[in-house]
Design a protein around this motif. Structure first.
Motif, PDB file in Angstrom:
ATOM      1  N   TRP A   1       0.875  -1.180   0.000  1.00 58.94           N
ATOM      2  CA  TRP A   1       0.000   0.000   0.000  1.00 58.94           C
ATOM      3  C   TRP A   1       0.909   1.226   0.000  1.00 58.94           C
ATOM      4  CZ3 TRP A   1      -3.487   1.570   4.738  1.00 58.94           C
ATOM      5  CH2 TRP A   1      -4.423   2.531   4.338  1.00 58.94           C
ATOM      6  N   VAL A   2       1.171   1.790  -1.164  1.00 51.69           N
ATOM      7  CA  VAL A   2       2.213   2.799  -1.293  1.00 51.69           C
ATOM      8  C   VAL A   2       1.696   4.182  -1.672  1.00 51.69           C
ATOM      9  CG1 VAL A   2       4.081   1.185  -1.786  1.00 51.69           C
ATOM     10  CG2 VAL A   2       2.648   2.019  -3.670  1.00 51.69           C
ATOM     11  N   ASP A   3       0.397   4.304  -1.930  1.00 55.06           N
ATOM     12  CA  ASP A   3      -0.175   5.600  -2.303  1.00 55.06           C
ATOM     13  C   ASP A   3      -1.545   5.724  -1.648  1.00 55.06           C
ATOM     14  OD1 ASP A   3      -1.027   7.950  -3.412  1.00 55.06           O
ATOM     15  OD2 ASP A   3      -1.185   7.204  -5.463  1.00 55.06           O
ATOM     16  N   MET A   4      -1.638   6.485  -0.575  1.00 48.76           N
ATOM     17  CA  MET A   4      -2.892   6.603   0.165  1.00 48.76           C
ATOM     18  C   MET A   4      -3.843   7.635  -0.429  1.00 48.76           C
ATOM     19  SD  MET A   4      -2.002   5.890   4.134  1.00 48.76           S
ATOM     20  CE  MET A   4      -0.942   4.507   4.611  1.00 48.76           C
ATOM     21  N   LEU A   5      -3.469   8.239  -1.557  1.00 50.21           N
ATOM     22  CA  LEU A   5      -4.381   9.163  -2.221  1.00 50.21           C
ATOM     23  C   LEU A   5      -5.428   8.413  -3.050  1.00 50.21           C
ATOM     24  CD1 LEU A   5      -4.824  12.194  -2.395  1.00 50.21           C
ATOM     25  CD2 LEU A   5      -3.433  12.227  -4.462  1.00 50.21           C
ATOM     26  N   HIS A   6      -5.076   7.242  -3.562  1.00 52.33           N
ATOM     27  CA  HIS A   6      -6.015   6.362  -4.266  1.00 52.33           C
ATOM     28  C   HIS A   6      -6.717   7.054  -5.432  1.00 52.33           C
ATOM     29  CE1 HIS A   6      -5.444   3.281  -1.265  1.00 52.33           C
ATOM     30  NE2 HIS A   6      -5.666   4.167  -0.331  1.00 52.33           N
TER      31      HIS A   6
ATOM     32  N   THR B   1       2.323  14.284   0.302  1.00 50.53           N
ATOM     33  CA  THR B   1       3.730  14.688   0.330  1.00 50.53           C
ATOM     34  C   THR B   1       4.629  13.878   1.246  1.00 50.53           C
ATOM     35  OG1 THR B   1       3.303  16.327   2.077  1.00 50.53           O
ATOM     36  CG2 THR B   1       3.057  17.063  -0.209  1.00 50.53           C
ATOM     37  N   GLU B   2       4.088  13.200   2.238  1.00 50.47           N
ATOM     38  CA  GLU B   2       4.937  12.531   3.227  1.00 50.47           C
ATOM     39  C   GLU B   2       5.301  11.121   2.765  1.00 50.47           C
ATOM     40  OE1 GLU B   2       7.365  11.454   5.497  1.00 50.47           O
ATOM     41  OE2 GLU B   2       6.614  13.413   6.191  1.00 50.47           O
ATOM     42  N   ARG B   3       6.593  10.906   2.506  1.00 49.46           N
ATOM     43  CA  ARG B   3       7.036   9.611   1.991  1.00 49.46           C
ATOM     44  C   ARG B   3       6.889   8.498   3.018  1.00 49.46           C
ATOM     45  NH1 ARG B   3      11.403  12.527   3.525  1.00 49.46           N
ATOM     46  NH2 ARG B   3      13.173  11.538   4.583  1.00 49.46           N
ATOM     47  N   PHE B   4       6.850   8.817   4.306  1.00 48.18           N
ATOM     48  CA  PHE B   4       6.660   7.790   5.323  1.00 48.18           C
ATOM     49  C   PHE B   4       5.193   7.406   5.491  1.00 48.18           C
ATOM     50  CE2 PHE B   4      10.834   9.513   6.650  1.00 48.18           C
ATOM     51  CZ  PHE B   4      11.556   8.324   6.565  1.00 48.18           C
ATOM     52  N   VAL B   5       4.329   8.011   4.681  1.00 51.22           N
ATOM     53  CA  VAL B   5       2.929   7.607   4.574  1.00 51.22           C
ATOM     54  C   VAL B   5       2.666   7.010   3.196  1.00 51.22           C
ATOM     55  CG1 VAL B   5       0.542   8.437   4.509  1.00 51.22           C
ATOM     56  CG2 VAL B   5       2.092   9.223   6.310  1.00 51.22           C
ATOM     57  N   SER B   6       3.009   7.750   2.157  1.00 52.02           N
ATOM     58  CA  SER B   6       2.867   7.290   0.773  1.00 52.02           C
ATOM     59  C   SER B   6       4.252   7.181   0.147  1.00 52.02           C
ATOM     60  CB  SER B   6       2.007   8.270  -0.029  1.00 52.02           C
ATOM     61  OG  SER B   6       0.670   8.269   0.424  1.00 52.02           O
ATOM     62  N   PRO B   7       4.850   5.994   0.132  1.00 51.52           N
ATOM     63  CA  PRO B   7       6.224   5.841  -0.357  1.00 51.52           C
ATOM     64  C   PRO B   7       6.453   6.231  -1.814  1.00 51.52           C
ATOM     65  CG  PRO B   7       5.631   3.966   0.994  1.00 51.52           C
ATOM     66  CD  PRO B   7       4.368   4.754   0.778  1.00 51.52           C
ATOM     67  N   ILE B   8       5.390   6.387  -2.616  1.00 45.18           N
ATOM     68  CA  ILE B   8       5.625   6.859  -3.983  1.00 45.18           C
ATOM     69  C   ILE B   8       6.152   8.288  -3.980  1.00 45.18           C
ATOM     70  CG2 ILE B   8       3.918   5.337  -5.042  1.00 45.18           C
ATOM     71  CD1 ILE B   8       2.152   7.899  -5.340  1.00 45.18           C
ATOM     72  N   ALA B   9       6.073   8.976  -2.835  1.00 43.60           N
ATOM     73  CA  ALA B   9       6.614  10.329  -2.720  1.00 43.60           C
ATOM     74  C   ALA B   9       8.107  10.332  -2.400  1.00 43.60           C
ATOM     75  CB  ALA B   9       5.860  11.117  -1.640  1.00 43.60           C
TER      76      ALA B   9
END
Length: 466
Positions: free
Chosen positions: A266-271, A320-328
């Motif tokens: 799960w690498v992008d929480m914007l979906h 923007t936060e890579r520790f939430v959404s690693p695609i950043a």
């Protein structure tokens, strides 16, 4: 610094308005249980009778997908009701030994009590994002799992897996994953340490990351396992957690693990990518997107980021936060990530985000020396665990074992291998086949000005990894 001591629209999971933390001891009415079980049974029977809607999908898998969607979209479902329905459902696999380990995690010089080993560490991520009332010391546990009677061939150089379970950071536990992990542990022939990390909404971000950091240091400092002998792994949210742990170790100057194995991470929480809508009908995660329609409360992103944050704050963090959404993640110029294996189902809602994540990993500063991305057509989210009897699940276990036992240990291994499977057989290799087929939609949504160029490499994992 770390020290140890002995002391006494339909999208998959939409971001909507922030909700309050639900009551942990919520009572589950008998009538609700019966309604949900009846709903799930009807959906599953429909799958068995109607048959598969996708190629190479068994009636059993179709029934499972429909049943899972039905439960997650049931009227009145909440995170704690879902947990209650899950309790006691997971079987205990036979032929394995289990060994529970406990320790106390502590940030900085936070006071501790009790007789458990203490693992101390610093976390700028915690200091930036944790709420004011977040604990600075707490107890944790994990569980060793190994084939019964297992003995490492070379105990001083034993390679182990540090595993984090999935569940959108709000569901599941160590006990529920034993049966899922059993075939993989047997195939890999190594010990696996599964962590009972804290879940949201009771413990929002970055609590799970704090637990992952502590677990890694527990293995390296208390159990004295060298960092280079640890492979971090996880599925879904656990795949996110394994990856952000590795990123944290990279960014803060710590020794990194030998490799990472990420199953449907799960690498992008914007979906917001096309596969979120296109595959909702076919994937087990489709139930999350239907939850709001059924009056449910499965806004996992909001629960994970915390009710103390506004909707606007949550959206900004997700973007923007890579520790939430690693695609950043933009990489690290001086420190490369370890070899990385990614497995993705071709029918899952996270397909596009996994492709973007893998393609990004292939080009960022400090890219992994080895990057393997396997896409299994017509398969669902976390297919190695959800459809363990499928040909693709068996092929994944073979390739993951080969990756862990041969590729990771080969000093000359380097390159990118993107592969498409169908019913366990390779049908295409290379970025053009595996990534570019969906790139136009990804590029348009994320406003990208680049495209992946990684070539196909046949030398990393052979066609038959048995």
């Amino acid at each position: 610094m770390t020290t140890t001591e002995n002391s006494a629209t339909p999208t998959e999971i939409p971001i909507t308005e922030t909700r309050a933390v639900p009551t942990a001891e919520e009572h589950i009415p008998l009538g609700f249980k019966l309604r949900v079980l009846s709903r799930v049974a009807r959906a599953a029977i429909g799958g068995l009778v109607g048959g598969p809607t996708r190629p190479h999908r068994s009636r059993k898998t179709e029934a499972f997908v429909r049943g899972a969607q039905a439960m997650m979209s049931a009227k009145g479902i909440t995170v704690h009701r879902a947990r209650g329905l899950q309790n006691g459902m997971a079987p205990m696999p036979r032929g394995f030994d289990f060994d529970k380990k406990e320790w106390t995690a502590a940030l900085g010089d936070a006071p501790t009590s009790g007789d458990l080993p203490v693992v101390r560490f610093e976390s700028p991520v915690h200091e930036k994002y944790a709420s004011a009332d977040a604990p600075r010391s707490w107890d944790l546990w994990g569980e060793w799992m190994a084939p019964k009677g297992f003995e490492a061939a070379d105990p001083k150089n034993e390679r182990v897996v540090l595993f984090f379970h999935g569940g959108a950071y709000i569901l599941n536990d160590v006990a529920g994953y034993r049966a899922f992990l059993a075939p993989l542990v047997k195939e890999m022939g190594i010990r696996l340490f599964s962590v009972e990390y804290r879940l949201a909404p009771e413990h929002p971000f970055p609590a799970a990351l704090d637990d992952a950091i502590s677990a890694f240091f527990y293995l390296t400092q208390v159990e004295k396992i060298p960092a280079e002998n640890v492979i971090v792994a996880g599925d879904s949210a656990g795949g996110n957690l394994a990856n952000i742990l590795t990123m944290f170790l990279r960014d803060h100057g710590h020794a990194m693990p030998a490799a990472q194995i990420l199953i449907s991470p799960w690498v992008d929480m914007l979906h917001d990518l096309p596969s979120e809508k296109e595959h909702a009908e076919y994937d087990i995660l489709g139930g999350f997107s239907k939850s709001a329609e059924g009056g449910g409360d499965f806004n996992a992103v909001s629960m994970y980021l915390g009710a103390h944050r506004s909707h606007e704050e949550q959206v900004a963090i997700v973007k923007t936060e890579r520790f939430v959404s690693p695609i950043a993640d933009v990489g690290h110029a001086s420190r490369a990530l370890p070899p990385t294996f990614i497995a993705t189902g071709g029918d899952e809602m996270l397909l596009d985000s996994n492709i973007l994540f893998a393609a990004n990993l292939s080009r960022i500063p400090g890219a992994p020396s080895v990057l393997v991305h396997d896409i299994s057509l017509y398969n669902v989210h976390v297919f190695p665990f959800m459809t363990p009897d499928s040909a693709d699940a068996a092929r994944f276990r073979e390739r993951a074992a080969y990756f862990a036992n041969h590729v990771v240990t080969a000093p000359s291994a380097a390159g990118v291998q993107a592969t498409i499977f169908e019913a366990g057989k390779i049908i295409a290799r290379g970025a053009e086949e595996a990534w570019l087929a969906r790139w136009d939609g990804i590029k348009a949504v994320k406003d990208l000005d680049w495209a992946p160029t990684a070539a196909a490499l046949d030398s990393l994992i052979p066609d038959s990894a048995e």
